[in-house]
Enzyme design. Structure first.
Site, PDB file in Angstrom:
ATOM      1  N   ASP A 147       1.087  -1.351  -0.091  1.00 14.91           N
ATOM      2  CA  ASP A 147      -0.155  -0.009   0.142  1.00 14.91           C
ATOM      3  C   ASP A 147       0.931   1.174  -0.018  1.00 14.91           C
ATOM      4  O   ASP A 147       1.717   1.248   0.745  1.00 14.91           O
ATOM      5  CB  ASP A 147      -1.015  -0.113   1.201  1.00 14.91           C
ATOM      6  CG  ASP A 147      -2.122   0.984   1.399  1.00 14.91           C
ATOM      7  OD1 ASP A 147      -3.040   0.877   1.955  1.00 14.91           O
ATOM      8  OD2 ASP A 147      -1.755   2.079   0.568  1.00 14.91           O
ATOM      9  N   ASP A 200      -3.346   2.345  -5.771  1.00  8.36           N
ATOM     10  CA  ASP A 200      -2.104   2.078  -5.047  1.00  8.36           C
ATOM     11  C   ASP A 200      -2.013   0.879  -3.783  1.00  8.36           C
ATOM     12  O   ASP A 200      -0.955   0.916  -3.073  1.00  8.36           O
ATOM     13  CB  ASP A 200      -2.267   3.255  -4.025  1.00  8.36           C
ATOM     14  CG  ASP A 200      -2.600   3.176  -2.790  1.00  8.36           C
ATOM     15  OD1 ASP A 200      -3.816   2.616  -2.445  1.00  8.36           O
ATOM     16  OD2 ASP A 200      -2.199   3.736  -1.605  1.00  8.36           O
ATOM     17  N   GLU A 201      -2.716  -0.198  -4.187  1.00  4.97           N
ATOM     18  CA  GLU A 201      -2.790  -1.188  -3.193  1.00  4.97           C
ATOM     19  C   GLU A 201      -2.977  -2.591  -3.993  1.00  4.97           C
ATOM     20  O   GLU A 201      -3.967  -2.639  -4.980  1.00  4.97           O
ATOM     21  CB  GLU A 201      -3.897  -0.950  -2.476  1.00  4.97           C
ATOM     22  CG  GLU A 201      -4.146  -1.511  -1.129  1.00  4.97           C
ATOM     23  CD  GLU A 201      -5.488  -1.117  -0.356  1.00  4.97           C
ATOM     24  OE1 GLU A 201      -5.963  -2.086   0.342  1.00  4.97           O
ATOM     25  OE2 GLU A 201      -6.131  -0.019  -0.731  1.00  4.97           O
TER      26      GLU A 201
HETATM   27  N1  DCP Z   1      -8.856   8.072  -1.725  1.00 12.66           N
HETATM   28  C1  DCP Z   1      -9.984   8.759  -1.934  1.00 12.66           C
HETATM   29  N2  DCP Z   1     -11.035   8.590  -1.371  1.00 12.66           N
HETATM   30  C2  DCP Z   1     -10.753   7.947  -0.220  1.00 12.66           C
HETATM   31  C3  DCP Z   1     -10.021   7.153   0.221  1.00 12.66           C
HETATM   32  C4  DCP Z   1      -8.760   7.361  -0.660  1.00 12.66           C
HETATM   33  O1  DCP Z   1      -9.953   9.276  -3.174  1.00 12.66           O
HETATM   34  N3  DCP Z   1     -12.007   7.849   0.830  1.00 12.66           N
HETATM   35  C5  DCP Z   1      -7.635   7.749  -2.768  1.00 12.66           C
HETATM   36  C6  DCP Z   1      -6.482   8.946  -2.312  1.00 12.66           C
HETATM   37  C7  DCP Z   1      -5.490   7.999  -1.704  1.00 12.66           C
HETATM   38  C8  DCP Z   1      -5.624   6.840  -2.317  1.00 12.66           C
HETATM   39  O2  DCP Z   1      -6.749   6.600  -2.700  1.00 12.66           O
HETATM   40  O3  DCP Z   1      -4.175   8.464  -1.656  1.00 12.66           O
HETATM   41  C9  DCP Z   1      -5.112   5.510  -1.592  1.00 12.66           C
HETATM   42  O4  DCP Z   1      -5.965   5.159  -0.347  1.00 12.66           O
HETATM   43  P1  DCP Z   1      -5.302   4.691   0.922  1.00 12.66           P
HETATM   44  O5  DCP Z   1      -6.711   4.524   1.665  1.00 12.66           O
HETATM   45  O6  DCP Z   1      -4.146   3.782   0.777  1.00 12.66           O
HETATM   46  O7  DCP Z   1      -4.854   6.201   1.541  1.00 12.66           O
HETATM   47  P2  DCP Z   1      -3.402   6.763   1.348  1.00 12.66           P
HETATM   48  O8  DCP Z   1      -2.663   5.961   0.601  1.00 12.66           O
HETATM   49  O9  DCP Z   1      -3.680   8.356   1.027  1.00 12.66           O
HETATM   50  O10 DCP Z   1      -2.758   6.892   2.774  1.00 12.66           O
HETATM   51  P3  DCP Z   1      -1.949   5.628   3.602  1.00 12.66           P
HETATM   52  O11 DCP Z   1      -0.542   6.101   3.724  1.00 12.66           O
HETATM   53  O12 DCP Z   1      -2.792   5.557   4.785  1.00 12.66           O
HETATM   54  O13 DCP Z   1      -2.183   4.577   2.760  1.00 12.66           O
HETATM   55 MG    MG Z   2      -2.200   4.065   0.662  1.00  9.70          MG
END
Ligand code: DCP
Ligand code: MG
Length: 356
Positions: free
Chosen positions: A8, A103-104
């Site tokens: 992730d 991203d995952e």
């Molecule tokens: N995303 C979005 N709306 C959400 C959650 C996420 O648009 N409610 C998008 C933005 C994030 C991406 O998806 O950058 C990946 O989601 P993640 O839940 O993996 O969150 P992040 O990568 O941003 O943070 P973390 O470091 O906690 O994984």
């Molecule tokens: Mg993420």
């Protein structure tokens, strides 16, 4: 023994924006809509998280918590390019890769011979390669099944990894806060708590029928997780065929007006998710799903080339004629996407409005 890695990216969209504009690197930033009072942020960097800013938070609220927050518009095509790059790296280690979002992904490395077959070393190498190719950091979870790998990838974030060995599975499951189980949102968490259940060990102490009575089929899955069990295989063919939003209500509702007010809340989120979905596909139908308080569900669908709000209201009326006096515990909206590919499954993400 199965070996699963869950990768992730760290604060994905925000990290890409900081990479491409170093002036942002030392400031709290969020990616998402600004001015509009109804807009929400997609994500934010770790500086912003220190102020309590979170994904899916209303922009106005985020600004309140962190007045210096810099809002950056999203660039979906860049995030998609990065996603292609990291998936190419995963493919070097296994053909069993199941992406969950841009991203995952889950990677089944059970049969991977690289790094002497050590999943821990493979995860390290994958993260290193991601950094070399994209300039971005990722975190990893390594475990004998999917759900533990997913939970583990959060435990040493950012830029870290966490291993749950087969020997540690039982202990981990016993001490697992139930809210960490993927799929358990704020509403389910509250309900579990009201029943005296907060940790894995609490659920182990009640029997299956108790869980089914209160949570339906999902109750059984929760109970399995509390024993460290997750038999879902990695599914490399899983491609999204529909986009949807569901909301489980804090309190069951009965009237059409209450349902309409819920639709008003989730419809904007549906539009957002459609925007993010695979742009090579087109909308072919739209549907509504309602779950009644006896856990029976009903769905109504119509052919449509857009997510038409008035049509959702018509579908709602039709679904409600099937209620036969039952109240409603969940409402979902979705659109079906048309594509030539066969063998697809759909996913609906749970929107937990009460969790925020
Ligand atoms: N995303 C979005 N709306 C959400 C959650 C996420 O648009 N409610 C998008 C933005 C994030 C991406 O998806 O950058 C990946 O989601 P993640 O839940 O993996 O969150 P992040 O990568 O941003 O943070 P973390 O470091 O906690 O994984
Ligand atoms: Mg993420």
């Amino acid at each position: 023994m199965v070996k699963i890695i869950h990768i992730d990216m760290d604060c994905f969209y925000a990290q890409v924006e900081m990479r491409d504009n170093p002036a942002l690197a030392n400031k709290p930033i969020a990616v998402g809509g600004d001015s509009d009072r109804r807009s929400v942020i997609a994500t934010c960097n770790y500086q912003a998280r220190e102020f309590g800013v979170r994904s899916a938070m209303a922009t106005a609220r985020a600004k309140q918590l962190c007045p210096k927050l810099v809002l950056v518009p999203g660039r979906m095509s860049v995030y998609q390019q990065v996603s292609v790059q990291i998936r190419a790296i995963f493919a070097q280690y296994s053909s069993l890769v199941e992406p969950l979002s841009l991203d995952e992904a889950y990677i089944d490395v059970t049969d991977c011979q690289q790094c002497l077959g050590s999943a821990t070393l493979i995860a390290q190498e994958i993260r290193q390669k991601i950094f070399e190719v994209t300039g971005l950091t990722a975190s990893a979870g390594i475990a004998p099944n999917k759900f533990m790998a997913k939970i583990a990838s959060d435990l040493n974030k950012p830029n870290g990894q966490f291993v749950i060995t087969p020997n540690n599975v039982d202990q981990f499951a016993l001490n697992l806060p139930l809210k960490k189980i993927p799929g358990v949102g704020g509403v389910t968490e509250k309900k579990l708590k009201a029943l005296g259940l907060t940790m894995g060990r609490d659920v182990r102490a009640v029997d299956e029928s108790f869980m089914v009575k209160h949570f339906g089929k999902f109750g059984l899955a929760i109970r399995e997780r509390c024993f460290g069990i997750d038999l879902r295989p990695i599914d490399p063919t899983r491609i999204r065929k529909s986009v949807g939003v569901e909301i489980t209500l804090a309190i069951d509702i009965d009237t059409t007006d209450q349902c309409i007010s819920m639709l008003e809340q989730i419809y904007p989120e549906l539009l957002k998710r459609i925007e993010k979905a695979d742009s090579t596909k087109v909308i072919a139908k739209q549907g509504i799903k309602i779950k009644f308080n006896d856990f029976q569900s009903t769905t109504v669908e119509r052919i449509s080339s857009e997510a038409n709000y008035p049509l959702f209201l018509t579908l709602l009326d039709e679904a409600l004629t099937r209620s036969k006096g039952r109240s409603i515990r969940l409402i979902g909206l979705n659109v079906g996407l048309h594509s030539e590919e066969l063998n697809q499954q759909s996913t609906t993400e749970q929107l937990d409005l009460f969790a925020q």
